[in-house]
Design a protein around this motif. Structure first.
Motif, PDB file in Angstrom:
ATOM      1  N   THR A  24       8.476   5.377  -0.254  1.00 21.90           N
ATOM      2  CA  THR A  24       8.073   5.349   1.399  1.00 21.90           C
ATOM      3  C   THR A  24       8.622   3.880   1.636  1.00 21.90           C
ATOM      4  N   GLN A  25       8.561   3.792   3.253  1.00 24.25           N
ATOM      5  CA  GLN A  25       8.970   2.570   3.521  1.00 24.25           C
ATOM      6  C   GLN A  25       7.897   1.502   3.416  1.00 24.25           C
ATOM      7  N   THR A  26       6.775   1.758   3.335  1.00 25.25           N
ATOM      8  CA  THR A  26       5.667   1.020   2.853  1.00 25.25           C
ATOM      9  C   THR A  26       6.161   0.044   1.734  1.00 25.25           C
ATOM     10  N   PRO A  27       6.243  -1.223   1.905  1.00 27.71           N
ATOM     11  CA  PRO A  27       6.466  -2.055   0.746  1.00 27.71           C
ATOM     12  C   PRO A  27       5.468  -1.930  -0.524  1.00 27.71           C
ATOM     13  N   TYR A  28       5.898  -2.094  -1.569  1.00 29.54           N
ATOM     14  CA  TYR A  28       5.045  -2.035  -2.876  1.00 29.54           C
ATOM     15  C   TYR A  28       4.506  -3.224  -3.463  1.00 29.54           C
ATOM     16  N   SER A  29       5.281  -4.205  -3.298  1.00 29.15           N
ATOM     17  CA  SER A  29       5.031  -5.323  -3.622  1.00 29.15           C
ATOM     18  C   SER A  29       5.239  -6.447  -2.675  1.00 29.15           C
ATOM     19  N   ILE A  30       4.169  -7.632  -2.797  1.00 26.49           N
ATOM     20  CA  ILE A  30       4.502  -8.900  -1.740  1.00 26.49           C
ATOM     21  C   ILE A  30       4.212  -9.785  -2.420  1.00 26.49           C
ATOM     22  N   VAL A  31       4.956 -11.116  -2.727  1.00 25.99           N
ATOM     23  CA  VAL A  31       4.792 -12.433  -3.376  1.00 25.99           C
ATOM     24  C   VAL A  31       4.874 -13.285  -2.131  1.00 25.99           C
ATOM     25  N   SER A  32       4.003 -14.069  -2.017  1.00 32.65           N
ATOM     26  CA  SER A  32       3.942 -15.051  -1.097  1.00 32.65           C
ATOM     27  C   SER A  32       3.474 -16.587  -1.614  1.00 32.65           C
ATOM     28  N   LYS A  33       4.146 -17.457  -0.807  1.00 32.46           N
ATOM     29  CA  LYS A  33       3.830 -18.936  -1.446  1.00 32.46           C
ATOM     30  C   LYS A  33       3.540 -19.706  -0.215  1.00 32.46           C
ATOM     31  N   MET A 102      -5.252 -11.975  -0.195  1.00 32.14           N
ATOM     32  CA  MET A 102      -3.956 -11.135  -0.181  1.00 32.14           C
ATOM     33  C   MET A 102      -3.616 -10.991   1.305  1.00 32.14           C
ATOM     34  N   PHE A 103      -3.387 -11.945   1.989  1.00 33.09           N
ATOM     35  CA  PHE A 103      -3.240 -12.174   3.695  1.00 33.09           C
ATOM     36  C   PHE A 103      -2.240 -11.103   3.933  1.00 33.09           C
ATOM     37  N   HIS A 104      -1.111 -11.174   3.475  1.00 34.26           N
ATOM     38  CA  HIS A 104      -0.076 -10.324   3.743  1.00 34.26           C
ATOM     39  C   HIS A 104      -0.063  -8.844   3.538  1.00 34.26           C
ATOM     40  N   MET A 105      -0.660  -8.428   2.492  1.00 31.07           N
ATOM     41  CA  MET A 105      -0.887  -6.974   2.093  1.00 31.07           C
ATOM     42  C   MET A 105      -1.969  -6.645   3.319  1.00 31.07           C
ATOM     43  N   ILE A 106      -2.869  -7.303   3.408  1.00 30.23           N
ATOM     44  CA  ILE A 106      -3.993  -6.931   4.326  1.00 30.23           C
ATOM     45  C   ILE A 106      -3.451  -6.689   5.645  1.00 30.23           C
ATOM     46  N   ALA A 107      -2.420  -7.596   5.998  1.00 26.08           N
ATOM     47  CA  ALA A 107      -1.959  -7.567   7.646  1.00 26.08           C
ATOM     48  C   ALA A 107      -1.084  -6.272   7.684  1.00 26.08           C
ATOM     49  N   ILE A 108      -0.451  -5.892   6.637  1.00 24.95           N
ATOM     50  CA  ILE A 108       0.440  -4.506   6.684  1.00 24.95           C
ATOM     51  C   ILE A 108      -0.611  -3.185   6.685  1.00 24.95           C
ATOM     52  N   TYR A 160      -5.170 -15.260  11.599  1.00 25.90           N
ATOM     53  CA  TYR A 160      -3.724 -15.104  11.546  1.00 25.90           C
ATOM     54  C   TYR A 160      -2.874 -15.334  12.612  1.00 25.90           C
ATOM     55  N   SER A 161      -1.808 -16.295  12.547  1.00 30.95           N
ATOM     56  CA  SER A 161      -0.819 -16.989  13.602  1.00 30.95           C
ATOM     57  C   SER A 161       0.285 -17.045  13.055  1.00 30.95           C
ATOM     58  N   ASN A 162       1.363 -17.390  13.910  1.00 32.91           N
ATOM     59  CA  ASN A 162       2.802 -17.631  13.559  1.00 32.91           C
ATOM     60  C   ASN A 162       3.454 -16.439  12.848  1.00 32.91           C
ATOM     61  N   TRP A 163       3.279 -15.255  13.670  1.00 37.02           N
ATOM     62  CA  TRP A 163       4.027 -13.994  12.827  1.00 37.02           C
ATOM     63  C   TRP A 163       5.496 -14.139  13.078  1.00 37.02           C
ATOM     64  N   GLU A 164       6.101 -13.666  11.859  1.00 37.15           N
ATOM     65  CA  GLU A 164       7.493 -13.528  11.727  1.00 37.15           C
ATOM     66  C   GLU A 164       7.931 -12.115  11.079  1.00 37.15           C
ATOM     67  N   LEU A 165       9.086 -11.832  11.368  1.00 36.15           N
ATOM     68  CA  LEU A 165       9.690 -10.722  10.838  1.00 36.15           C
ATOM     69  C   LEU A 165      10.325 -10.890   9.267  1.00 36.15           C
ATOM     70  N   VAL A 166       9.814 -10.152   8.511  1.00 37.72           N
ATOM     71  CA  VAL A 166      10.010 -10.580   7.139  1.00 37.72           C
ATOM     72  C   VAL A 166      10.327  -9.003   6.564  1.00 37.72           C
ATOM     73  N   ASP A 167      11.689  -8.719   6.340  1.00 42.35           N
ATOM     74  CA  ASP A 167      12.211  -7.605   5.864  1.00 42.35           C
ATOM     75  C   ASP A 167      11.670  -6.239   6.684  1.00 42.35           C
ATOM     76  N   GLY A 168      11.647  -6.487   7.945  1.00 43.19           N
ATOM     77  CA  GLY A 168      11.027  -5.418   8.659  1.00 43.19           C
ATOM     78  C   GLY A 168       9.694  -5.385   8.967  1.00 43.19           C
ATOM     79  N   HIS A 169       8.873  -6.030   8.436  1.00 44.06           N
ATOM     80  CA  HIS A 169       7.663  -6.271   8.599  1.00 44.06           C
ATOM     81  C   HIS A 169       7.109  -7.539   9.198  1.00 44.06           C
ATOM     82  N   GLU A 170       6.191  -7.289  10.323  1.00 43.79           N
ATOM     83  CA  GLU A 170       5.792  -8.585  10.887  1.00 43.79           C
ATOM     84  C   GLU A 170       4.467  -9.205  10.122  1.00 43.79           C
TER      85      GLU A 170
END
Length: 210
Positions: A24-33, A102-108, A160-170
């Motif tokens: 699907t278009q939903t990302p499978y994995s996210i790694v954040s630093k 898991m902030f970014h997966m929660i955001a999606i 949450y703040s300072n949203w950016e577009l990363v590979d098509g996902h805010e």
């Protein structure tokens, strides 16, 4: 001995259920630093999350404090690593703490991390309610609140703040945590990788079964 056998069976089942990447278009994995700061000073956080329930929560410090590295498969199977070797099993509250980061997966999609009930409520690994608030557009999460898994009287707020577009996902690149209404922690993300082809999961090994 029985508990060890059950752990091995549960591990196999979880890994089998966490092995296929959805088409699907939903990302499978996210790694954040992120570079972080809090009442005790500065530290570093690395987060791994997949849509099928795997998480890894790593925090390291500039002083002699031992690095923390915790992995979970779902809500009940978790362990820590010590120098890349499996160290100990983690209990459900400790698993809940890691998943709550898991902030970014929660955001999606919060349901990738929290349990979504039939009456549309989100629950953490301990079964406590997660309160999620969207921004004025309703398209993005503004904040969420959860109960400290180790202290039922303490509320933790995440903004949450300072949203950016990363590979098509805010995604939010700045996260603020307010613990107990006073202690504040800040996460400034400088790297986010979505569906990185080098991503791998850490699996429990036989060292945990003895």
């Amino acid at each position: 001995m029985l508990e060890s056998t059950l752990r091995i069976i549960l591990t196999a089942l979880f890994i089998m259920g966490c092995s296929n990447i959805p088409d699907t278009q939903t990302p499978y994995s996210i790694v954040s630093k992120a570079n972080c700061s809090g009442p005790s000073g500065e530290y570093h956080t690395e987060l791994h999350a997949t849509t099928d329930g795997y998480t890894r929560f790593i925090q390291s410090y500039p002083n002699d404090k031992e690095r923390y590295d915790a992995i979970s498969y779902g809500d009940t199977l978790g362990f820590t690593l010590n120098r890349d070797k499996v160290d100990r099993w983690t209990d459900i509250p400790e698993i809940a703490v890691g998943k709550g980061h898991m902030f970014h997966m929660i955001a999606i999609e919060p349901a990738f991390i929290f349990t979504l009930t039939a009456d549309q409520r989100y629950l953490d690994s301990t079964g406590r309610i997660i309160s999620i608030k969207n921004d004025s557009t309703g398209a993005r999460i503004h904040s969420f609140e959860l109960t400290n898994p180790f202290d039922s009287a303490e509320l933790i707020e995440i903004y949450y703040s300072n949203w950016e577009l990363v590979d098509g996902h805010e995604l939010p690149m700045h996260v603020k945590i307010v613990q107990g209404g006073e202690n504040e922690f800040y996460f400034d993300f400088y790297e986010v990788k979505i569906d990185d082809p080098t991503f791998t999961k850490v699996e429990p090994n036989q060292e945990l079964s003895h």
